[in-house]
Write a protein that holds these residues in place. Structure first.
Motif, mmCIF file in Angstrom:
data_model
loop_
_atom_site.group_PDB
_atom_site.id
_atom_site.type_symbol
_atom_site.label_atom_id
_atom_site.label_comp_id
_atom_site.label_asym_id
_atom_site.label_seq_id
_atom_site.Cartn_x
_atom_site.Cartn_y
_atom_site.Cartn_z
ATOM 1 N N HIS A 177 28.284 25.491 35.322
ATOM 2 C CA HIS A 177 28.708 25.741 33.944
ATOM 3 C C HIS A 177 28.184 27.094 33.454
ATOM 4 C CE1 HIS A 177 28.852 21.298 34.317
ATOM 5 N NE2 HIS A 177 30.056 21.534 33.818
ATOM 6 N N ALA A 178 28.245 28.075 34.326
ATOM 7 C CA ALA A 178 27.762 29.413 33.989
ATOM 8 C C ALA A 178 28.543 30.441 34.791
ATOM 9 C CB ALA A 178 26.271 29.522 34.303
ATOM 10 N N SER A 179 28.569 31.671 34.298
ATOM 11 C CA SER A 179 29.205 32.755 35.052
ATOM 12 C C SER A 179 28.570 34.085 34.690
ATOM 13 C CB SER A 179 30.721 32.794 34.813
ATOM 14 O OG SER A 179 31.014 33.052 33.458
ATOM 15 N N VAL A 180 28.532 34.977 35.694
ATOM 16 C CA VAL A 180 27.998 36.330 35.543
ATOM 17 C C VAL A 180 29.166 37.277 35.786
ATOM 18 C CG1 VAL A 180 26.375 38.026 36.460
ATOM 19 C CG2 VAL A 180 25.715 35.603 36.330
ATOM 20 N N ASN A 181 29.644 37.914 34.730
ATOM 21 C CA ASN A 181 30.883 38.692 34.757
ATOM 22 C C ASN A 181 30.638 40.147 34.389
ATOM 23 O OD1 ASN A 181 32.642 36.107 34.762
ATOM 24 N ND2 ASN A 181 31.304 35.871 32.997
ATOM 25 N N PHE A 182 31.541 41.022 34.871
ATOM 26 C CA PHE A 182 31.451 42.440 34.501
ATOM 27 C C PHE A 182 32.861 43.017 34.445
ATOM 28 C CE2 PHE A 182 31.380 42.334 39.109
ATOM 29 C CZ PHE A 182 32.246 43.358 39.470
ATOM 30 N N LYS A 183 32.960 44.143 33.764
ATOM 31 C CA LYS A 183 34.198 44.918 33.796
ATOM 32 C C LYS A 183 33.838 46.394 33.754
ATOM 33 C CE LYS A 183 35.267 44.967 28.847
ATOM 34 N NZ LYS A 183 36.242 44.628 27.810
ATOM 35 N N VAL A 184 34.686 47.185 34.453
ATOM 36 C CA VAL A 184 34.484 48.631 34.574
ATOM 37 C C VAL A 184 35.828 49.305 34.370
ATOM 38 C CG1 VAL A 184 33.758 50.500 36.115
ATOM 39 C CG2 VAL A 184 32.622 48.288 36.244
ATOM 40 N N LYS A 185 35.824 50.390 33.633
ATOM 41 C CA LYS A 185 37.059 51.130 33.393
ATOM 42 C C LYS A 185 37.590 51.713 34.706
ATOM 43 C CE LYS A 185 39.065 52.753 29.460
ATOM 44 N NZ LYS A 185 38.914 53.042 28.066
ATOM 45 N N HIS A 186 38.906 51.646 34.872
ATOM 46 C CA HIS A 186 39.543 52.183 36.069
ATOM 47 C C HIS A 186 40.535 53.271 35.661
ATOM 48 C CE1 HIS A 186 42.541 52.233 39.411
ATOM 49 N NE2 HIS A 186 41.409 52.349 40.087
ATOM 50 N N SER A 187 40.357 54.449 36.245
ATOM 51 C CA SER A 187 41.217 55.614 35.989
ATOM 52 C C SER A 187 41.334 55.945 34.507
ATOM 53 C CB SER A 187 42.615 55.389 36.578
ATOM 54 O OG SER A 187 42.544 55.260 37.978
ATOM 55 N N GLY A 188 40.385 55.497 33.717
ATOM 56 C CA GLY A 188 40.362 55.808 32.293
ATOM 57 C C GLY A 188 41.414 55.102 31.463
ATOM 58 N N ILE A 189 42.179 54.183 32.075
ATOM 59 C CA ILE A 189 43.288 53.588 31.316
ATOM 60 C C ILE A 189 43.193 52.072 31.140
ATOM 61 C CG2 ILE A 189 44.912 55.434 31.885
ATOM 62 C CD1 ILE A 189 46.103 53.551 34.029
ATOM 63 N N THR A 190 42.425 51.390 31.968
ATOM 64 C CA THR A 190 42.307 49.939 31.868
ATOM 65 C C THR A 190 40.992 49.509 32.503
ATOM 66 O OG1 THR A 190 43.474 47.833 32.205
ATOM 67 C CG2 THR A 190 43.520 49.403 34.032
ATOM 68 N N PHE A 191 40.781 48.208 32.644
ATOM 69 C CA PHE A 191 39.538 47.698 33.213
ATOM 70 C C PHE A 191 39.808 46.868 34.463
ATOM 71 C CE2 PHE A 191 38.229 48.595 28.916
ATOM 72 C CZ PHE A 191 36.922 49.047 29.064
ATOM 73 N N VAL A 192 38.864 46.920 35.405
ATOM 74 C CA VAL A 192 38.823 45.998 36.535
ATOM 75 C C VAL A 192 37.682 45.036 36.243
ATOM 76 C CG1 VAL A 192 38.267 45.772 38.990
ATOM 77 C CG2 VAL A 192 39.779 47.619 38.207
ATOM 78 N N GLN A 193 37.961 43.741 36.414
ATOM 79 C CA GLN A 193 36.956 42.716 36.156
ATOM 80 C C GLN A 193 36.440 42.119 37.458
ATOM 81 O OE1 GLN A 193 37.695 40.363 32.333
ATOM 82 N NE2 GLN A 193 39.713 40.481 33.294
ATOM 83 N N GLY A 194 35.253 41.584 37.391
ATOM 84 C CA GLY A 194 34.678 40.900 38.535
ATOM 85 C C GLY A 194 33.575 39.975 38.092
ATOM 86 N N ARG A 195 32.984 39.323 39.083
ATOM 87 C CA ARG A 195 31.889 38.395 38.804
ATOM 88 C C ARG A 195 30.990 38.313 40.036
ATOM 89 N NH1 ARG A 195 36.285 34.936 40.093
ATOM 90 N NH2 ARG A 195 35.732 33.521 41.786
ATOM 91 N N PHE A 196 29.852 37.709 39.843
ATOM 92 C CA PHE A 196 28.951 37.368 40.945
ATOM 93 C C PHE A 196 28.916 35.850 41.023
ATOM 94 C CE2 PHE A 196 27.652 41.585 39.664
ATOM 95 C CZ PHE A 196 27.506 42.235 40.878
ATOM 96 N N ASP A 197 29.175 35.302 42.209
ATOM 97 C CA ASP A 197 29.323 33.861 42.360
ATOM 98 C C ASP A 197 28.023 33.124 42.646
ATOM 99 O OD1 ASP A 197 32.065 33.934 41.861
ATOM 100 O OD2 ASP A 197 32.546 34.292 43.976
ATOM 101 N N LYS A 198 26.964 33.826 43.075
ATOM 102 C CA LYS A 198 25.693 33.172 43.383
ATOM 103 C C LYS A 198 24.576 33.786 42.546
ATOM 104 C CE LYS A 198 26.983 31.962 48.072
ATOM 105 N NZ LYS A 198 26.749 32.169 49.488
ATOM 106 N N PHE A 199 23.899 32.921 41.806
ATOM 107 C CA PHE A 199 22.823 33.367 40.926
ATOM 108 C C PHE A 199 21.946 32.177 40.576
ATOM 109 C CE2 PHE A 199 26.741 32.560 38.645
ATOM 110 C CZ PHE A 199 26.364 31.585 37.730
ATOM 111 N N ASP A 200 20.761 32.470 40.084
ATOM 112 C CA ASP A 200 19.889 31.437 39.538
ATOM 113 C C ASP A 200 19.078 32.056 38.416
ATOM 114 O OD1 ASP A 200 17.533 32.672 40.588
ATOM 115 O OD2 ASP A 200 17.767 31.613 42.465
#
Length: 189
Positions: free
Chosen positions: A29-52
């Motif tokens: 019931h948790a998530s570690v997410n990020f987003k980074v601008k791509h080519s200055g026009i939009t964002f690419v999103q991602g996450r990390f699946d293993k954490f404590d």
């Protein structure tokens, strides 16, 4: 008299430790997410699946709690395996040399009801820097197993170059700023 004073100090310190609770992050019931601008026009999103992670303290006194968090960098997931492999490489995270990112709190500041500033040390690769997360306390409920569950949303923005994640240093294709959002539930142990 010295012995009584010593025993009183031991009793108070022991009671203070007993009064604190330990909460462990519930990865289901948790998530570690990020987003980074791509080519200055939009964002690419991602996450990390293993954490404590863990909180030592009381939800009623968050300002005196301590927070610890670790992320397995190899678990990065943007939904594109070729991009994920590139992010694991020496161009970005160098997971073979630096397999874990970590955060340890140095203080929690109440801004207003339910809103906090979580100050701490963020370590990515070979760099540790002071950083602050904006935290919203979602509340406390009883879990299905009867344990106490507390929820938070935490956000931050860091410059990846500050942590030696330096591929595309001009930021023309991959933005320098990384927006981090964590949705977290912690269960009382």
């Amino acid at each position: 008299m010295k012995r009584i004073t010593f025993l009183l100090i031991i009793f108070v310190a022991g009671f203070g430790v007993m009064a604190q609770s330990n909460y462990k992050v519930d990865p289901a019931h948790a998530s570690v997410n990020f987003k980074v601008k791509h080519s200055g026009i939009t964002f690419v999103q991602g996450r990390f699946d293993k954490f404590d992670g863990a909180i030592i303290g009381s939800p009623g006194q968050l300002e005196s709690a301590r927070v610890f968090f670790n992320v397995s960098v190899e678990s990065i997931n943007t939904g594109i395996p070729m991009r994920d492999d590139h992010l694991r490489s020496a161009d970005f995270f160098e997971v073979t040399q630096f397999p874990t990112m970590s955060f340890e709190s140095t203080g929690i500041e109440k801004v207003e009801d339910g809103k906090y500033k979580l100050h701490g040390k963020l370590q990515i690769k070979d760099v540790t820097k002071d950083t602050t997360f904006d935290v919203v306390y979602g509340g406390t409920v009883k879990g299905q197993d009867g344990s106490e569950v507390i929820g938070f949303t935490a956000k931050n923005k860091i410059n990846r170059l500050d942590y030696n994640v330096a591929f595309d240093p001009d930021g023309a294709g991959i933005g320098k700023d990384v927006h981090i959002t964590l949705f977290l539930e912690f269960k009382n142990n």
